[in-house]
Design a protein around this motif. Sequence first.
Motif, PDB file in Angstrom:
ATOM      1  N   LYS A  27       0.703  -1.084  -0.056  1.00  0.00           N
ATOM      2  CA  LYS A  27      -0.030  -0.014  -0.169  1.00  0.00           C
ATOM      3  C   LYS A  27       0.984   1.216   0.038  1.00  0.00           C
ATOM      4  CE  LYS A  27      -4.238  -1.043   2.757  1.00  0.00           C
ATOM      5  NZ  LYS A  27      -4.672  -0.788   3.994  1.00  0.00           N
ATOM      6  N   ASP A  28       0.950   1.713  -0.969  1.00  0.00           N
ATOM      7  CA  ASP A  28       1.909   3.217  -1.272  1.00  0.00           C
ATOM      8  C   ASP A  28       3.029   2.856  -0.439  1.00  0.00           C
ATOM      9  OD1 ASP A  28       0.308   4.564  -3.031  1.00  0.00           O
ATOM     10  OD2 ASP A  28      -1.137   4.783  -1.328  1.00  0.00           O
TER      11      ASP A  28
ATOM     12  N   THR B 253       6.694   3.531   0.305  1.00  0.00           N
ATOM     13  CA  THR B 253       7.716   4.337  -0.004  1.00  0.00           C
ATOM     14  C   THR B 253       8.877   3.799   1.059  1.00  0.00           C
ATOM     15  OG1 THR B 253       6.540   6.069  -0.887  1.00  0.00           O
ATOM     16  CG2 THR B 253       8.626   6.696  -0.229  1.00  0.00           C
TER      17      THR B 253
ATOM     18  N   ASP C  75       9.282   4.481  -4.339  1.00  0.00           N
ATOM     19  CA  ASP C  75       8.315   5.639  -4.243  1.00  0.00           C
ATOM     20  C   ASP C  75       6.873   5.119  -4.755  1.00  0.00           C
ATOM     21  OD1 ASP C  75       7.332   8.087  -4.319  1.00  0.00           O
ATOM     22  OD2 ASP C  75       7.647   8.609  -6.512  1.00  0.00           O
ATOM     23  N   ARG C  76       6.272   5.080  -3.523  1.00  0.00           N
ATOM     24  CA  ARG C  76       4.721   4.831  -3.557  1.00  0.00           C
ATOM     25  C   ARG C  76       4.273   3.711  -4.445  1.00  0.00           C
ATOM     26  NH1 ARG C  76       3.273  10.643  -5.844  1.00  0.00           N
ATOM     27  NH2 ARG C  76       5.140  10.188  -6.442  1.00  0.00           N
TER      28      ARG C  76
ATOM     29  N   SER D  28       2.623   0.257  -5.021  1.00  0.00           N
ATOM     30  CA  SER D  28       1.300  -0.447  -4.770  1.00  0.00           C
ATOM     31  C   SER D  28       1.278  -1.693  -5.709  1.00  0.00           C
ATOM     32  CB  SER D  28       0.091   0.487  -4.889  1.00  0.00           C
ATOM     33  OG  SER D  28       0.183   1.395  -3.915  1.00  0.00           O
TER      34      SER D  28
ATOM     35  N   GLU E 216       7.374   5.067   4.290  1.00  0.00           N
ATOM     36  CA  GLU E 216       5.721   5.399   4.422  1.00  0.00           C
ATOM     37  C   GLU E 216       4.885   4.073   3.927  1.00  0.00           C
ATOM     38  OE1 GLU E 216       5.228   9.043   2.137  1.00  0.00           O
ATOM     39  OE2 GLU E 216       6.779   9.887   3.513  1.00  0.00           O
ATOM     40  N   GLY E 217       3.689   4.078   4.051  1.00  0.00           N
ATOM     41  CA  GLY E 217       2.809   3.022   3.666  1.00  0.00           C
ATOM     42  C   GLY E 217       3.110   1.661   4.511  1.00  0.00           C
TER      43      GLY E 217
ATOM     44  N   ARG F 258      10.015   2.444  -8.595  1.00  0.00           N
ATOM     45  CA  ARG F 258       8.589   2.435  -8.817  1.00  0.00           C
ATOM     46  C   ARG F 258       7.991   1.544  -9.681  1.00  0.00           C
ATOM     47  NH1 ARG F 258      10.698   5.907 -12.326  1.00  0.00           N
ATOM     48  NH2 ARG F 258       9.821   6.434 -14.004  1.00  0.00           N
TER      49      ARG F 258
END
Lengths: 260, 267
Positions: free
Chosen positions: A8-9, A11, A25-26, A28, A62-63, A215
């Motif tokens: 989930k997203d 990072t 990077d983000r 998913s 993150e995520g 990504r």
Amino acid sequence: MQPKIVFKDVTRRFDLGSQSFVALDRFSLDVADGEFVTVVGPSGCGKSTALNIAAGLLAPSEGEVLVAGKAVEGPGPERGMIFQQYALFPWLTVRQNVEFGLRIKGVSAPERREKANYFINLVGLGDFADALPKTLSGGMKQRCAIARAYAVDPSVLLMDEPFGALDALTRVQLQDQLLDTWRRERRTVMFITHDVDEAVYLANRVIVMAARPGRLKEIIPVDLPYPRTEEIRLSPEFTAIRNRVWHAVYHQQGSSREEN
Amino acid sequence: MSAPAKTAKPLRQDGKGQGADLSSLALNLVGLVAGIAVWWVLTASGAVGLPPPPDVVRKFGDLIANGQLATDIMSSLARVLTGFLLGVLLAVPVGFVMGWYKVARALIEPYLQFFRMIPPLAIIPLAIVTMGIDETPKIFVIFLASFLASVVATYQGVISVDKTMINAARVLGANDLTIFLRVIVPASTPFILVGVRIGLGSAWATLVAAELIAAQTGLGYRMQQAQLYYDLATIFVSLITIGVLGLAMDRLLLAIERRLTVWQERV
Ligand SMILES: Nc1ncnc2c1ncn2[C@@H]1O[C@H](COP(=O)(O)OP(=O)(O)O)[C@@H](O)[C@H]1O
Ligand SMILES: [Mg+2]
């Protein structure tokens, strides 16, 4: 049905001195239960970073990653991992290596032995159960590592370029054997490779990643039946998908190929 | 995995290796006999003022018969083994702690680096002044010599354990304690054993020198006494005994080391 692995997203940044570098990077991605996905992309695009985060060996900046609906907070035996460098314990025999995780779980000796035997035979190392890793070839070492990962009964197998150090012929043999094992002992597999043929041959879906920042670029489904055979490998359908993956990896926007 | 260079041994257990072993053993023997012959010829011809082999052999017989050699050997060995064992016993846990905890490493490292630069013998004057002239200062100096050699090796061993192997254990469900006991300890054993061997060599060298300076028994002391009476045969007996014992202890440790590290890939 709920996906087995959910990114989930996600990072991940690394601090390089005063600067911060975005390795992933983000990102998913949903991986279905029992699915075999392969991940390809130029080196440094964050493949290992994503896999290590799913394994719980690395924390996301993150995520989050969910496995079977639960957020990953550290390594655990339900997520087995296989490394390019095999990472066998050289002082233990094949059998002791395979029993390592079972011993930690507190499985009784007879049960341990039975389970280890089953997986050692499954990967075709029956005659080498009492051999030390130093006496095995690279391909046999990796088969031992696969048996060791399977023995603790993970529902997810994370493989980081497991056949990357092997010669071409051994690699093809291990691909067939891995698919055979996967057919008999179905697990969700996320498999990193830099070999486009390997990626297509093994997968339900090929995940193509791009670099700077790392990504997700494209998801390419592989609509070819299992069991995969040499015939499939040589078919025009295979070639078409292979070309598509190749294109996605090597003709990334701005064509990084011409830059190099 | 990468092993310390010192443990890399090209000898193999196959038939070819055995044959090579035998012929090199024969050459060793030839070299030894030739050396003794040269010694004999030189001394018999009066070219050098050293005792000829028969004198030294006779002296060996005397010193064995009156029990002096046995006494000297016993007191030297007792000192070296006491100091050595104490040194290794402390070095292994300290080395592990240093390798495992960054804070401990940062606290201890400067002392280690500093004391490593001081030859253990240079501690003797201080040790004698603060600990008296009995066994304690000698054992302390040997302890220090073997501790310093082994602690660095242990700590190097711990920090060079392959991170991937640790990760492999983690994903199989291992906690820190299990990783320490089942991965770090066995993986660093080859390094520790090399350190222990270096430690023993350094302990033996330090001991004999310490006995030259301050002792009432021991192989070093015997040589020092013999020097006063210009008794060259006794000096030879002591030197040969020191060399043979050192070699025997080293070979013993080497055999143990090989035994414990058969799993290692050797180049
Ligand atoms: N521990 C780390 N510290 C700093 N940078 C790292 C670290 N791990 C990975 N990186 C960087 O993150 C990027 C992605 O790495 P990685 O996930 O290993 O790429 P891949 O497996 O796709 O080749 C690379 O540029 C790499 O240099
Ligand atoms: Mg990688």
